[in-house]
Write a protein that holds these residues in place. Sequence first.
Motif, mmCIF file in Angstrom:
data_model
loop_
_atom_site.group_PDB
_atom_site.id
_atom_site.type_symbol
_atom_site.label_atom_id
_atom_site.label_comp_id
_atom_site.label_asym_id
_atom_site.label_seq_id
_atom_site.Cartn_x
_atom_site.Cartn_y
_atom_site.Cartn_z
ATOM 1 N N SER A 1 0.654 -1.122 -0.347
ATOM 2 C CA SER A 1 -0.174 -0.149 0.171
ATOM 3 C C SER A 1 0.785 1.473 0.021
ATOM 4 O O SER A 1 2.103 1.778 0.276
ATOM 5 C CB SER A 1 -0.932 0.066 1.029
ATOM 6 O OG SER A 1 -1.964 -0.964 1.420
ATOM 7 N N ILE A 2 0.522 2.526 -0.445
ATOM 8 C CA ILE A 2 1.185 3.289 -0.793
ATOM 9 C C ILE A 2 1.553 4.534 0.849
ATOM 10 O O ILE A 2 2.055 4.680 1.155
ATOM 11 C CB ILE A 2 0.910 3.975 -1.569
ATOM 12 C CG1 ILE A 2 1.013 3.545 -3.305
ATOM 13 C CG2 ILE A 2 1.507 6.131 -1.888
ATOM 14 C CD1 ILE A 2 0.209 4.446 -4.450
ATOM 15 N N ASN A 3 0.100 4.244 1.045
ATOM 16 C CA ASN A 3 0.419 5.034 2.191
ATOM 17 C C ASN A 3 -0.339 3.673 3.675
ATOM 18 O O ASN A 3 -1.611 3.263 3.777
ATOM 19 C CB ASN A 3 -1.421 6.220 2.372
ATOM 20 C CG ASN A 3 -1.453 7.320 1.065
ATOM 21 O OD1 ASN A 3 -0.294 8.209 0.836
ATOM 22 N ND2 ASN A 3 -2.124 7.621 0.296
ATOM 23 N N LYS A 4 0.747 3.549 3.781
ATOM 24 C CA LYS A 4 0.158 2.862 4.999
ATOM 25 C C LYS A 4 0.534 2.895 6.527
ATOM 26 O O LYS A 4 0.821 4.091 7.297
ATOM 27 C CB LYS A 4 2.004 2.391 5.494
ATOM 28 C CG LYS A 4 2.287 1.220 3.812
ATOM 29 C CD LYS A 4 3.416 0.919 3.993
ATOM 30 C CE LYS A 4 4.198 -0.363 2.862
ATOM 31 N NZ LYS A 4 4.270 0.876 2.382
ATOM 32 N N ASP A 5 -0.929 2.732 7.321
ATOM 33 C CA ASP A 5 -1.584 3.160 8.560
ATOM 34 C C ASP A 5 0.026 2.746 9.953
ATOM 35 O O ASP A 5 -0.570 1.594 9.453
ATOM 36 C CB ASP A 5 -2.483 2.835 8.284
ATOM 37 C CG ASP A 5 -3.434 3.867 9.575
ATOM 38 O OD1 ASP A 5 -3.389 4.653 10.178
ATOM 39 O OD2 ASP A 5 -3.559 3.244 10.498
ATOM 40 N N GLU A 6 -0.156 3.053 10.566
ATOM 41 C CA GLU A 6 1.181 3.178 11.341
ATOM 42 C C GLU A 6 -0.155 1.109 11.463
ATOM 43 O O GLU A 6 0.549 0.489 12.721
ATOM 44 C CB GLU A 6 2.057 3.700 12.113
ATOM 45 C CG GLU A 6 2.787 3.162 13.133
ATOM 46 C CD GLU A 6 3.822 3.732 13.366
ATOM 47 O OE1 GLU A 6 3.848 3.965 15.014
ATOM 48 O OE2 GLU A 6 4.461 4.896 12.766
ATOM 49 N N GLU A 7 -1.026 2.023 12.373
ATOM 50 C CA GLU A 7 -2.370 1.197 13.155
ATOM 51 C C GLU A 7 -2.381 0.456 12.658
ATOM 52 O O GLU A 7 -2.461 -1.189 13.303
ATOM 53 C CB GLU A 7 -3.071 2.630 14.103
ATOM 54 C CG GLU A 7 -2.663 3.289 15.369
ATOM 55 C CD GLU A 7 -1.689 2.721 16.246
ATOM 56 O OE1 GLU A 7 -2.640 1.554 16.906
ATOM 57 O OE2 GLU A 7 -0.363 3.370 16.610
ATOM 58 N N ILE B 1 12.950 -4.224 17.851
ATOM 59 C CA ILE B 1 13.487 -3.896 16.863
ATOM 60 C C ILE B 1 13.271 -2.628 15.493
ATOM 61 O O ILE B 1 12.998 -1.613 15.397
ATOM 62 C CB ILE B 1 14.943 -4.643 16.780
ATOM 63 C CG1 ILE B 1 15.587 -5.023 17.463
ATOM 64 C CG2 ILE B 1 16.242 -3.663 15.634
ATOM 65 C CD1 ILE B 1 16.199 -5.879 17.662
ATOM 66 N N LEU B 2 11.842 -3.166 14.684
ATOM 67 C CA LEU B 2 12.142 -3.168 13.643
ATOM 68 C C LEU B 2 10.363 -2.127 13.800
ATOM 69 O O LEU B 2 9.100 -2.383 14.735
ATOM 70 C CB LEU B 2 11.322 -4.256 12.787
ATOM 71 C CG LEU B 2 12.398 -5.002 12.654
ATOM 72 C CD1 LEU B 2 11.117 -6.342 11.801
ATOM 73 C CD2 LEU B 2 13.098 -4.643 11.282
ATOM 74 N N SER B 3 9.925 -1.760 12.899
ATOM 75 C CA SER B 3 8.391 -0.509 13.014
ATOM 76 C C SER B 3 7.881 -1.336 12.366
ATOM 77 O O SER B 3 7.929 -2.422 12.095
ATOM 78 C CB SER B 3 9.087 1.159 12.142
ATOM 79 O OG SER B 3 8.892 0.365 10.576
ATOM 80 N N PRO B 4 6.293 -1.394 12.817
ATOM 81 C CA PRO B 4 5.462 -1.564 12.405
ATOM 82 C C PRO B 4 5.506 -2.086 11.153
ATOM 83 O O PRO B 4 5.192 -3.038 10.530
ATOM 84 C CB PRO B 4 4.253 -1.212 13.141
ATOM 85 C CG PRO B 4 5.016 0.106 14.070
ATOM 86 C CD PRO B 4 5.976 0.000 13.597
ATOM 87 N N VAL B 5 5.577 -1.224 10.210
ATOM 88 C CA VAL B 5 6.028 -1.675 9.051
ATOM 89 C C VAL B 5 6.537 -2.867 7.992
ATOM 90 O O VAL B 5 6.283 -3.248 7.721
ATOM 91 C CB VAL B 5 5.768 0.635 7.930
ATOM 92 C CG1 VAL B 5 6.306 -0.263 6.223
ATOM 93 C CG2 VAL B 5 4.837 1.592 7.855
ATOM 94 N N GLN B 6 8.496 -2.176 9.252
ATOM 95 C CA GLN B 6 9.046 -3.211 8.405
ATOM 96 C C GLN B 6 8.551 -4.477 9.901
ATOM 97 O O GLN B 6 8.366 -5.697 8.836
ATOM 98 C CB GLN B 6 10.453 -2.806 9.314
ATOM 99 C CG GLN B 6 11.469 -1.502 8.606
ATOM 100 C CD GLN B 6 12.334 -0.606 9.516
ATOM 101 O OE1 GLN B 6 12.096 -1.154 10.624
ATOM 102 N NE2 GLN B 6 13.328 -0.098 9.450
ATOM 103 N N VAL C 1 13.487 -6.295 4.942
ATOM 104 C CA VAL C 1 13.758 -4.730 5.570
ATOM 105 C C VAL C 1 15.661 -4.235 5.739
ATOM 106 O O VAL C 1 15.574 -3.127 6.047
ATOM 107 C CB VAL C 1 13.726 -4.894 6.363
ATOM 108 C CG1 VAL C 1 11.788 -5.153 6.048
ATOM 109 C CG2 VAL C 1 13.688 -5.524 7.952
ATOM 110 N N GLY C 2 16.596 -5.569 5.190
ATOM 111 C CA GLY C 2 18.375 -5.431 5.614
ATOM 112 C C GLY C 2 18.384 -3.485 4.940
ATOM 113 O O GLY C 2 18.897 -2.928 5.648
#
Length: 231
Positions: A34-40, A195-200, A103-104
């Motif tokens: 998705s282009i606009n990813k919602d973190e929640e 360690i990773l972000s929600p998107v990662q 995601v490296g």
Amino acid sequence: MAGSIFRATFTSFFEKWLVSQQTHLEELHFLSESINKDEEECKDLVAKVLSHYQKYYQEKTELVNSDVFLCFSPPWLSSFERSLLWISGFKPSMVFPLVKNSVGEFLSEEQSHRIELARAEIRRGERDIEQALARIQESLAEPPIFYLMKKMGKLVDGEVTEFDTAMDDLKKSMAVIISDADDLRASTVRKIVEILSPVQSVKFLATAAEFQLQSRKLGLQKESTVANQSA
């Protein structure tokens, strides 16, 4: 008989679990692309996927308590999938190449450092479990099991009881090993997600699920090819 029932029950559960796993993979891919990813939204999906894995381990624990030896060579997996196993499941350190492949290139310097620390910790945990398993395996060539196994079919009443007790102790020890290995697998994934972000994390979990499902597809295809050649 009880062991056969648990085996059939787990096989049925696993097939349904894989169907859900495929659904989760599609959701992960959709959100990842998705282009606009919602973190929640990413957090919610990550939690959903981790809960799905937890259900697998809960069901597996029931099987371990029923037939621990079966879990070391699970018949519900293809021979190719079994060749990838480390103590009844994936080797925890396999997670790190999956992180790199997913995601490296997007990791910060701090994230990379934390992942390297986690890698070292996980490898220590793997060595501890491997050494514990080696001690159990070596004990089979020592009294009392070694001598009792030599007399199989000729055991007297007292020796039968002693053998049954020794086997029960062996099963308990093996169950502890699998439990420790499963705990390390679960904690490894949790560490990575922290360690990773929600998107990662969405990208990482998508890569992990795809690796598992593709491994299964490849294994089943190979077995089907062999069966057709033998027919």
